[in-house]
Write a protein that holds these residues in place. Structure first.
Motif, PDB file in Angstrom:
ATOM      1  N   LEU A   1       0.830  -1.198   0.000  1.00  7.73           N
ATOM      2  CA  LEU A   1       0.000   0.000   0.000  1.00  7.73           C
ATOM      3  C   LEU A   1       0.869   1.255   0.000  1.00  7.73           C
ATOM      4  O   LEU A   1       0.600   2.217  -0.729  1.00  7.73           O
ATOM      5  N   GLY A   2       1.932   1.241   0.801  1.00  8.37           N
ATOM      6  CA  GLY A   2       2.838   2.389   0.851  1.00  8.37           C
ATOM      7  C   GLY A   2       3.519   2.642  -0.482  1.00  8.37           C
ATOM      8  O   GLY A   2       3.699   3.792  -0.892  1.00  8.37           O
ATOM      9  N   LYS A   3       3.885   1.570  -1.163  1.00  7.09           N
ATOM     10  CA  LYS A   3       4.515   1.698  -2.475  1.00  7.09           C
ATOM     11  C   LYS A   3       3.603   2.430  -3.452  1.00  7.09           C
ATOM     12  O   LYS A   3       4.036   3.363  -4.155  1.00  7.09           O
ATOM     13  N   TYR A   4       2.329   2.046  -3.478  1.00 10.51           N
ATOM     14  CA  TYR A   4       1.387   2.681  -4.410  1.00 10.51           C
ATOM     15  C   TYR A   4       0.987   4.078  -3.947  1.00 10.51           C
ATOM     16  O   TYR A   4       0.715   4.952  -4.782  1.00 10.51           O
ATOM     17  N   LEU A   5       0.984   4.303  -2.647  1.00  8.87           N
ATOM     18  CA  LEU A   5       0.787   5.667  -2.154  1.00  8.87           C
ATOM     19  C   LEU A   5       1.921   6.558  -2.641  1.00  8.87           C
ATOM     20  O   LEU A   5       1.698   7.693  -3.078  1.00  8.87           O
ATOM     21  N   GLY A   6       3.139   6.044  -2.583  1.00  4.49           N
ATOM     22  CA  GLY A   6       4.289   6.802  -3.061  1.00  4.49           C
ATOM     23  C   GLY A   6       4.208   7.113  -4.541  1.00  4.49           C
ATOM     24  O   GLY A   6       4.558   8.210  -4.981  1.00  4.49           O
ATOM     25  N   ARG A   7       3.743   6.157  -5.332  1.00  4.27           N
ATOM     26  CA  ARG A   7       3.598   6.396  -6.766  1.00  4.27           C
ATOM     27  C   ARG A   7       2.565   7.491  -7.033  1.00  4.27           C
ATOM     28  O   ARG A   7       2.732   8.310  -7.950  1.00  4.27           O
ATOM     29  N   THR A   8       1.499   7.490  -6.222  1.00  6.21           N
ATOM     30  CA  THR A   8       0.485   8.535  -6.363  1.00  6.21           C
ATOM     31  C   THR A   8       1.071   9.900  -6.025  1.00  6.21           C
ATOM     32  O   THR A   8       0.851  10.884  -6.744  1.00  6.21           O
ATOM     33  N   LEU A   9       1.831   9.964  -4.936  1.00  2.00           N
ATOM     34  CA  LEU A   9       2.468  11.222  -4.548  1.00  2.00           C
ATOM     35  C   LEU A   9       3.448  11.692  -5.616  1.00  2.00           C
ATOM     36  O   LEU A   9       3.549  12.888  -5.898  1.00  2.00           O
ATOM     37  N   HIS A  10       4.159  10.747  -6.204  1.00  2.00           N
ATOM     38  CA  HIS A  10       5.099  11.095  -7.270  1.00  2.00           C
ATOM     39  C   HIS A  10       4.371  11.747  -8.440  1.00  2.00           C
ATOM     40  O   HIS A  10       4.883  12.680  -9.072  1.00  2.00           O
ATOM     41  N   ALA A  11       3.176  11.285  -8.718  1.00  6.79           N
ATOM     42  CA  ALA A  11       2.413  11.807  -9.853  1.00  6.79           C
ATOM     43  C   ALA A  11       1.834  13.189  -9.592  1.00  6.79           C
ATOM     44  O   ALA A  11       1.731  14.007 -10.505  1.00  6.79           O
ATOM     45  N   ILE A  12       1.464  13.480  -8.334  1.00  6.60           N
ATOM     46  CA  ILE A  12       0.748  14.729  -8.049  1.00  6.60           C
ATOM     47  C   ILE A  12       1.582  15.783  -7.336  1.00  6.60           C
ATOM     48  O   ILE A  12       1.248  16.971  -7.398  1.00  6.60           O
TER      49      ILE A  12
END
Length: 308
Positions: free
Chosen positions: A43-54
């Motif tokens: 979950l943290g990995k995909y949260l990080g990817r979301t943060l990277h995008a926005i």
């Protein structure tokens, strides 16, 4: 909003409508803290990817820092490291929730600690010790594990959000025998006199007033000067606290810093930065590259490298 301690304030002070969104976020954090560790990591990995995008601004800061510290790195390598960094920070966010709302014993099987002999050696001198570390994504989680091995009194910075402060300060009070707000030098000296460990994260830019300039990855960087000053004043040993995420858990490691300090602030700050570089290299993606480490320039008035 001014940053004020909430330790002496009731929860009811922060129950008004303007705080409801913050409490909702804390509720989500509480629920997520109960997830199994492996699921938290995903979950943290995909949260990080979301943060990277926005998070365009933070992505820019990370990119500038990597260009400064690794000029030989290709664009592709830098972009990949930036993505890995955000994934690591996402994992760290979920880990922070666990450190706030779960018992530290729940994760003890995932902790490897090296340095009990160092703890025994330095505290046998009766002068306490100064723990120094950098800012990595597992800071809160690994920090919450440290009292299992040494009675550490962390130096902390208040947050702007009072609800987050209320949760954070009480969590740390429950884990640590004492916490010290970063401007309270009297309590630092008291803790050392009581033969306790005082824990500083030493790798952020606190401005010109509190710093000297010393090289960090080959570039002059504002570095706090009072670690060497406190060590000189108290004769307290200085211990490097290295920590980080591994494939299946976390490694916490203590190493005594030999032949430190000197009588020169810049020489001491240079040594601190060298130690930080040493612990960053094996786990680059876990370091706080989204902090504006070079915002204070050696020549007053020169623009920040983060200005577009």
């Amino acid at each position: 909003m001014a940053k004020q301690s909430t330790l002496n304030k009731s929860i009811f002070k922060f129950m008004g409508p303007k705080h409801w969104l913050s409490w909702f976020a804390m509720g989500i954090a509480y629920v997520l803290s109960f997830l199994p560790w492996s699921l938290q990591q995903v979950l943290g990995k995909y949260l990080g990817r979301t943060l990277h995008a926005i998070a365009k601004r933070r992505r820019h800061i990370c990119d500038v820092n990597l260009k400064i510290c690794y000029p030989e790195m290709s664009d592709t390598e830098r972009k990949n490291l930036t993505k890995a960094h955000f994934e690591s920070m996402g994992k760290g966010t979920i880990e922070t929730f666990s450190s706030w709302f779960q018992s530290q014993k729940k994760f003890q099987s995932r902790i490897t600690f090296e340095g009990q002999d160092i703890v025994d050696k330095v505290l046998a001198k009766g002068r306490g010790c100064i723990l120094i570390s950098g800012h990595f994504s597992s800071l809160d989680f690994c920090g919450s594990q440290m009292p299992r091995f040494i009675d550490a009194h962390p130096i902390y910075k208040l947050q702007t959000n009072p609800v987050m402060n209320w949760v954070m300060e009480r969590q740390r009070k429950a884990i640590f025998s004492k916490t010290i707000e970063r401007t309270n030098m009297r309590e630092v000296l008291k803790s050392l006199k009581q033969n306790k460990a005082v824990w500083y994260a030493v790798d952020q830019d606190y401005g010109r007033k509190n710093s000297v300039f010393a090289p960090f990855y080959g570039h002059q960087c504002a570095t706090i000067a009072h670690i060497g000053r406190i060590a000189n004043m108290t004769n307290a040993p200085v211990v490097l606290y290295d920590y980080g995420r591994t494939k299946n858990g976390y490694l916490l490691k203590l190493t005594e810093v030999e032949n430190y300090p000197s009588q020169d602030d810049v020489e001491n700050a240079t040594r601190i930065n060298e130690l930080m570089e040493k612990v960053i290299e094996p786990k680059k993606e876990q370091y706080y590259w989204t902090h504006r480490r070079f915002k204070t320039q050696p020549i007053h008035g020169d623009p920040s490298p983060y200005d577009k």
